[in-house]
Design a protein around this motif. Structure first.
Motif, mmCIF file in Angstrom:
data_model
loop_
_atom_site.group_PDB
_atom_site.id
_atom_site.type_symbol
_atom_site.label_atom_id
_atom_site.label_comp_id
_atom_site.label_asym_id
_atom_site.label_seq_id
_atom_site.Cartn_x
_atom_site.Cartn_y
_atom_site.Cartn_z
ATOM 1 N N ARG A 125 18.639 47.958 14.899
ATOM 2 C CA ARG A 125 19.707 47.782 15.882
ATOM 3 C C ARG A 125 20.856 48.735 15.604
ATOM 4 O O ARG A 125 21.112 49.133 14.463
ATOM 5 C CB ARG A 125 20.194 46.334 15.858
ATOM 6 C CG ARG A 125 19.140 45.360 16.370
ATOM 7 C CD ARG A 125 19.522 43.921 16.081
ATOM 8 N NE ARG A 125 20.710 43.524 16.818
ATOM 9 C CZ ARG A 125 21.303 42.331 16.666
ATOM 10 N NH1 ARG A 125 20.817 41.452 15.788
ATOM 11 N NH2 ARG A 125 22.365 42.026 17.379
ATOM 12 N N ARG A 126 21.575 49.102 16.651
ATOM 13 C CA ARG A 126 22.570 50.164 16.574
ATOM 14 C C ARG A 126 23.581 49.969 15.440
ATOM 15 O O ARG A 126 23.864 50.901 14.689
ATOM 16 C CB ARG A 126 23.311 50.254 17.910
ATOM 17 C CG ARG A 126 22.482 50.843 19.045
ATOM 18 C CD ARG A 126 23.243 50.773 20.345
ATOM 19 N NE ARG A 126 22.519 51.415 21.442
ATOM 20 C CZ ARG A 126 22.924 51.376 22.712
ATOM 21 N NH1 ARG A 126 24.035 50.727 23.037
ATOM 22 N NH2 ARG A 126 22.215 51.978 23.650
ATOM 23 N N HIS A 146 14.525 40.787 21.042
ATOM 24 C CA HIS A 146 15.894 41.256 21.279
ATOM 25 C C HIS A 146 16.213 42.470 20.412
ATOM 26 O O HIS A 146 16.875 43.416 20.862
ATOM 27 C CB HIS A 146 16.895 40.135 20.987
ATOM 28 C CG HIS A 146 17.206 39.279 22.176
ATOM 29 N ND1 HIS A 146 17.836 39.773 23.315
ATOM 30 C CD2 HIS A 146 16.995 37.957 22.404
ATOM 31 C CE1 HIS A 146 18.000 38.789 24.200
ATOM 32 N NE2 HIS A 146 17.488 37.695 23.676
ATOM 33 N N THR A 147 15.738 42.451 19.167
ATOM 34 C CA THR A 147 15.985 43.570 18.256
ATOM 35 C C THR A 147 15.325 44.844 18.767
ATOM 36 O O THR A 147 15.942 45.919 18.787
ATOM 37 C CB THR A 147 15.464 43.228 16.855
ATOM 38 O OG1 THR A 147 16.176 42.089 16.362
ATOM 39 C CG2 THR A 147 15.647 44.396 15.897
ATOM 40 N N ARG A 205 16.804 51.046 23.360
ATOM 41 C CA ARG A 205 17.684 51.534 24.421
ATOM 42 C C ARG A 205 18.029 53.000 24.239
ATOM 43 O O ARG A 205 18.426 53.672 25.190
ATOM 44 C CB ARG A 205 18.976 50.702 24.436
ATOM 45 C CG ARG A 205 18.819 49.353 25.117
ATOM 46 C CD ARG A 205 20.090 48.542 25.023
ATOM 47 N NE ARG A 205 19.953 47.281 25.752
ATOM 48 C CZ ARG A 205 20.652 46.193 25.478
ATOM 49 N NH1 ARG A 205 21.525 46.197 24.480
ATOM 50 N NH2 ARG A 205 20.486 45.090 26.181
ATOM 51 N N GLU A 265 15.562 49.470 31.173
ATOM 52 C CA GLU A 265 15.950 48.088 30.896
ATOM 53 C C GLU A 265 15.210 47.152 31.839
ATOM 54 O O GLU A 265 15.257 47.319 33.061
ATOM 55 C CB GLU A 265 17.459 47.926 31.074
ATOM 56 C CG GLU A 265 18.016 46.671 30.461
ATOM 57 C CD GLU A 265 18.251 46.803 28.952
ATOM 58 O OE1 GLU A 265 18.827 45.860 28.391
ATOM 59 O OE2 GLU A 265 17.871 47.824 28.355
ATOM 60 N N ARG A 297 14.450 45.485 21.807
ATOM 61 C CA ARG A 297 15.139 45.845 23.055
ATOM 62 C C ARG A 297 16.395 46.656 22.748
ATOM 63 O O ARG A 297 16.661 47.677 23.373
ATOM 64 C CB ARG A 297 15.480 44.551 23.793
ATOM 65 C CG ARG A 297 16.214 44.706 25.123
ATOM 66 C CD ARG A 297 16.526 43.306 25.644
ATOM 67 N NE ARG A 297 17.242 43.297 26.897
ATOM 68 C CZ ARG A 297 16.679 43.285 28.095
ATOM 69 N NH1 ARG A 297 15.364 43.323 28.192
ATOM 70 N NH2 ARG A 297 17.409 43.241 29.198
ATOM 71 N N ASN A 298 17.170 46.194 21.778
ATOM 72 C CA ASN A 298 18.398 46.880 21.404
ATOM 73 C C ASN A 298 18.101 48.254 20.803
ATOM 74 O O ASN A 298 18.734 49.253 21.146
ATOM 75 C CB ASN A 298 19.181 46.020 20.407
ATOM 76 C CG ASN A 298 20.485 46.660 19.960
ATOM 77 O OD1 ASN A 298 20.494 47.506 19.076
ATOM 78 N ND2 ASN A 298 21.583 46.259 20.580
#
Length: 343
Positions: A268-269, A195-196, A202, A209, A198-199
């Protein structure tokens, strides 16, 4: 590298047979890829284990996504692979043709297969989607570059391998308050790491995606099949019980067993611009140095939207190899990929 006598072999390009690759071909195909790589980099590129891992990945169907070209002696003189995944808006192609057999005949047969295989990707893509064919070569491979450009490919991006020598005292990581770095170690943390990444990715040019369950299957396959994966070298930056960023490292690379590798670095953002990425890099360098490697490398988009190259230079890295990414539009339409940073 042992030289081959090209005089007679270059003439013998008739009666070439194309067939899908089989798992027992992995050693010979890896050797072919390395023969080609040695011509332009002086180093190997891949080993049998990595190729077998690729060929058995959930998104790869060896029967339909691979091809090998054999001569009349049963020697594999060419090979190509294609990778695509849901939503099927990109198809990545990698091919290698033995320099002793790089005639128009063999090259044309490989190119025809690539074109036919691309049709299968377009058939699976959303009806409104732009679909592209992507390949890349090291910038010194002028022959392959000319071939791709003659086939309608255009330069899309440049990527660099950046390295740092670690034969000296390295700076300790400087972490923001409340952030701590720990090795992953436990496979149960894989969904959080996926998940990290993936974030974080982006915001990378060309990102698409994908369904998360598909991504997770790929991650699980990777850690189960790649012999170089060591979860003790996968580092997580924690903010309490939340993952802020990761640095996923490998102890060595096929082209250089004295080079550790940062396979994935991402923050992550909401945790960016706090120095976490630089701290993860410094932590990774120190931990890989303990394995007695001489250098540490990573790959980066030379025009990274997140200015990653500036970060890596700040960490003491420098580019030592450049790759050219080529793209050919198979069908115009809606672009599903990241093209710029979100405001």
């Amino acid at each position: 590298m042992e030289r081959t006598d090209q005089t007679s072999e270059m003439i013998n390009t008739t009666n070439i047979t194309l067939r899908p690759a089989q798992m027992q071909d992995a050693e010979e195909v890896a050797s072919l890829i390395n023969i080609c790589a040695q011509l332009y980099t002086g180093q190997d590129e891949i080993d049998r284990n990595i190729l077998e891992s690729h060929w058995t990945s959930p998104d790869f169907d060896i029967e339909n996504d691979s091809i090998v070209a054999e001569n009349t002696d049963g020697k594999i003189i060419g090979a190509a692979n294609a990778w695509d995944s849901d939503p099927f808006v990109k198809v990545y192609i990698r091919d290698s043709i033995h320099p002793s057999y790089a005639s128009n005949d063999v090259t044309a047969m490989i190119d025809d297969w690539i074109n036919e295989r691309s049709l299968a990707t377009m058939a699976k893509a959303p009806a409104d989607a732009k679909v592209t064919l992507i390949t890349s070569v090291v910038d010194t491979d002028e022959k392959s570059r000319a071939r791709h450009e003659a086939n309608g490919f255009q330069i899309n991006r440049y990527f660099q391998r950046m390295i740092i020598e670690v034969d000296h005292e390295l700076p300790n990581p400087s972490l923001p308050q409340g952030i701590e770095i720990k090795p992953m170690r436990k496979a149960e943390l894989l969904p959080a790491v996926a998940h990290t990444v993936r974030n974080a990715f982006r915001d990378h040019y060309g990102h698409v995606e994908r369904p998360f369950e598909n991504e997770l299957l790929d991650w699980q396959h990777w850690i189960e099949t790649d012999e170089n994966v060591d979860l003790d070298l996968w580092y997580i930056a924690w903010d309490g019980d939340e993952v802020a960023g990761v640095s996923l490292c490998m102890p060595k690379m096929p082209e250089d067993d004295q080079m550790g590798w940062v396979e994935v670095l991402g923050v992550r953002r909401r945790w960016r611009r706090q120095g976490i990425a630089l701290a993860l890099l410094h932590h990774s360098f120190i931990e890989l140095q303990k394995l007695c490697v001489a250098r540490v490398g990573l790959g980066v988009d030379a025009a990274s939207l997140t200015k990653a190259t500036e970060l890596y230079r700040k960490a003491g890295m420098h580019p030592d190899r450049t790759f050219v990414s080529y793209e050919r539009v198979l069908r115009e339409g809606v672009d599903y990929t990241t093209q710029k940073l979100e405001s």
